[in-house]
Design a protein around this motif. Structure first.
Motif, PDB file in Angstrom:
ATOM      1  N   LYS A 126       0.797  -1.230   0.000  1.00 60.88           N
ATOM      2  CA  LYS A 126       0.000   0.000   0.000  1.00 60.88           C
ATOM      3  C   LYS A 126       0.835   1.289   0.000  1.00 60.88           C
ATOM      4  O   LYS A 126       0.509   2.247  -0.699  1.00 60.88           O
ATOM      5  CB  LYS A 126      -0.976   0.021   1.198  1.00 60.88           C
ATOM      6  N   ASP A 127       1.923   1.297   0.778  1.00 59.84           N
ATOM      7  CA  ASP A 127       2.699   2.534   0.908  1.00 59.84           C
ATOM      8  C   ASP A 127       3.317   2.954  -0.431  1.00 59.84           C
ATOM      9  O   ASP A 127       3.196   4.099  -0.844  1.00 59.84           O
ATOM     10  CB  ASP A 127       3.797   2.365   1.968  1.00 59.84           C
ATOM     11  N   SER A 128       3.988   2.001  -1.078  1.00 65.00           N
ATOM     12  CA  SER A 128       4.670   2.367  -2.314  1.00 65.00           C
ATOM     13  C   SER A 128       3.665   2.648  -3.435  1.00 65.00           C
ATOM     14  O   SER A 128       3.902   3.486  -4.300  1.00 65.00           O
ATOM     15  CB  SER A 128       5.664   1.281  -2.721  1.00 65.00           C
ATOM     16  N   VAL A 129       2.534   1.960  -3.406  1.00 65.95           N
ATOM     17  CA  VAL A 129       1.494   2.192  -4.416  1.00 65.95           C
ATOM     18  C   VAL A 129       0.919   3.613  -4.266  1.00 65.95           C
ATOM     19  O   VAL A 129       0.762   4.351  -5.233  1.00 65.95           O
ATOM     20  CB  VAL A 129       0.406   1.095  -4.287  1.00 65.95           C
ATOM     21  N   VAL A 130       0.644   3.994  -3.021  1.00 67.91           N
ATOM     22  CA  VAL A 130       0.124   5.343  -2.770  1.00 67.91           C
ATOM     23  C   VAL A 130       1.188   6.384  -3.147  1.00 67.91           C
ATOM     24  O   VAL A 130       0.885   7.405  -3.778  1.00 67.91           O
ATOM     25  CB  VAL A 130      -0.297   5.515  -1.282  1.00 67.91           C
ATOM     26  N   LEU A 131       2.435   6.107  -2.821  1.00 69.29           N
ATOM     27  CA  LEU A 131       3.514   7.044  -3.144  1.00 69.29           C
ATOM     28  C   LEU A 131       3.592   7.287  -4.654  1.00 69.29           C
ATOM     29  O   LEU A 131       3.631   8.436  -5.107  1.00 69.29           O
ATOM     30  CB  LEU A 131       4.849   6.477  -2.638  1.00 69.29           C
ATOM     31  N   LEU A 140      15.558   9.390  -4.965  1.00 67.00           N
ATOM     32  CA  LEU A 140      15.031   8.031  -4.828  1.00 67.00           C
ATOM     33  C   LEU A 140      13.971   8.080  -3.729  1.00 67.00           C
ATOM     34  O   LEU A 140      14.301   8.279  -2.555  1.00 67.00           O
ATOM     35  CB  LEU A 140      16.173   7.063  -4.472  1.00 67.00           C
ATOM     36  N   ALA A 141      12.717   7.968  -4.127  1.00 68.95           N
ATOM     37  CA  ALA A 141      11.618   8.104  -3.164  1.00 68.95           C
ATOM     38  C   ALA A 141      11.175   6.745  -2.655  1.00 68.95           C
ATOM     39  O   ALA A 141      11.047   5.786  -3.416  1.00 68.95           O
ATOM     40  CB  ALA A 141      10.453   8.827  -3.829  1.00 68.95           C
ATOM     41  N   THR A 142      10.957   6.674  -1.333  1.00 70.50           N
ATOM     42  CA  THR A 142      10.450   5.437  -0.741  1.00 70.50           C
ATOM     43  C   THR A 142       9.164   5.730   0.034  1.00 70.50           C
ATOM     44  O   THR A 142       8.904   6.868   0.410  1.00 70.50           O
ATOM     45  CB  THR A 142      11.488   4.811   0.226  1.00 70.50           C
ATOM     46  N   GLY A 143       8.384   4.678   0.285  1.00 71.55           N
ATOM     47  CA  GLY A 143       7.043   4.865   0.846  1.00 71.55           C
ATOM     48  C   GLY A 143       6.953   4.866   2.359  1.00 71.55           C
ATOM     49  O   GLY A 143       5.880   4.593   2.897  1.00 71.55           O
ATOM     50  N   HIS A 144       8.037   5.177   3.065  1.00 66.19           N
ATOM     51  CA  HIS A 144       7.967   5.182   4.534  1.00 66.19           C
ATOM     52  C   HIS A 144       6.905   6.157   5.031  1.00 66.19           C
ATOM     53  O   HIS A 144       6.888   7.312   4.624  1.00 66.19           O
ATOM     54  CB  HIS A 144       9.321   5.561   5.131  1.00 66.19           C
ATOM     55  N   ASN A 145       6.047   5.665   5.935  1.00 68.37           N
ATOM     56  CA  ASN A 145       4.966   6.515   6.461  1.00 68.37           C
ATOM     57  C   ASN A 145       5.323   6.987   7.879  1.00 68.37           C
ATOM     58  O   ASN A 145       6.395   6.662   8.396  1.00 68.37           O
ATOM     59  CB  ASN A 145       3.629   5.752   6.434  1.00 68.37           C
TER      60      ASN A 145
END
Ligand code: SF4
Ligand code: ZN
Length: 302
Positions: free
Chosen positions: A60-65, A161-166
């Protein structure tokens, strides 16, 4: 009777305990996007000519990102977004998440690069952990994935480089470093600076709570995989997550306070703390702090 949104008169879909607000779907989406835009503007400064590599696992995190970066910057012809997926070789898990990642990039029309541990390191993660039991799978996975991501990002000329850390991930990591007294790691979380050979890391979702990332994925009907990695049992993180979640229930806003306090002090700590000298790994040429990088060390290369 359904509870109404405090900004308009529609039905609320979420209660944000930390802000005291009931909000509807439209205002929830607006709120998440406002937080992400603010984080990007304040911390990552995306500019003309940028090539943003986005780590896309299919969760979910990377998909939303990826969806959000495309929504915000997709219209800009002077910015390119490229999705990167690493297939570590985890039987029965990665196939599903990979399928979701492929679905999203084809729907959004985003260039998608998929690379595997098997091709790169000659072994899948399953094979690496079966052969060497001293370290847990996550130790191999984390180091090798980071190294490979950085390598691909460099190859395609990406400068972010973007990562999906919430927010939850960030608060947990900060607490874990405090509990372990690990100042080196703390400093590594400090605001990113330009270092030759290391593509600048960006975490645009760091101000969005995990629950809200999930809800955002659901209300936007994004394809994401909910299964959990069979190796996911990092014990300390689990304990820290439960502890922070309990605090958050009793003292709403705790996760934001942990992050805010950290953001305010880490720059000061970094100034006083000696930074490691950087060099190039003598085997693979990746930027690191020793003569041999972590990835090469783990792989037993010498
Ligand atoms: Fe890799 Fe561990 Fe995450 Fe699984 S839980 S994907 S092994 S880091
Ligand atoms: Zn190396």
């Amino acid at each position: 009777m359904p509870i109404k949104c405090m900004k308009c008169n529609r039905d609320a879909i979420i209660f944000q305990k930390y802000s005291g607000m009931h909000i509807c779907k439209r205002h929830f989406i607006e709120d998440v996007e406002r937080k992400v835009k603010l984080t990007i503007r304040k911390q990552y400064k995306i500019e003309k000519g940028d090539i943003i590599a986005v780590a896309l696992s299919g969760g979910k995190d990377s998909v939303v990102l990826l969806y959000l970066l495309h929504k915000i910057f997709g219209v800009r012809r002077d910015i390119e977004i490229v999705a990167l997926t690493i297939d570590e070789g985890i039987a029965g898990y990665r196939e599903e998440t990979l399928a979701k990642a492929r679905k999203l990039t084809s729907e959004l029309g985003i260039r998608h690069i998929v690379r595997s541990f098997k091709d790169e390191y000659d072994k899948t993660l399953d094979e690496l952990t079966a052969q060497e039991r001293k370290l847990g799978a996550c130790s191999y996975c984390g180091v090798l994935r980071k190294s490979l991501m950085n390598k691909i990002a460099n190859e395609i000329g990406a400068n972010k480089l973007a990562t999906g850390h919430n927010l939850d991930d960030e608060a947990q990591t900060i607490m874990m470093n405090h509990l372990g007294g690990d100042v080196d790691r703390m400093i590594r979380l400090s605001p990113p600076r330009e270092i030759e050979g290391l593509v600048l890391r960006a975490k645009p979702l760091r101000k969005v709570p995990e629950k809200e990332v999930a809800l955002y994925a659901i209300v936007n009907e994004l394809p994401f995989d909910m299964s959990e990695c069979p190796y996911a049992h990092e014990a300390l993180r689990g304990e820290v997550r439960d502890m922070i979640n309990e605090f958050e229930v009793r003292h709403p806003g705790t996760k934001y306070s942990i992050m805010r306090g950290f953001d305010k002090t880490v720059g000061l700590i970094a100034k006083e703390y000696p930074q490691a000298e950087l060099s190039k790994c003598r085997i693979c040429g990746e930027t690191c702090t020793a003569t041999l990088c972590q990835a090469c060390k783990l792989l037993g290369r010498s």
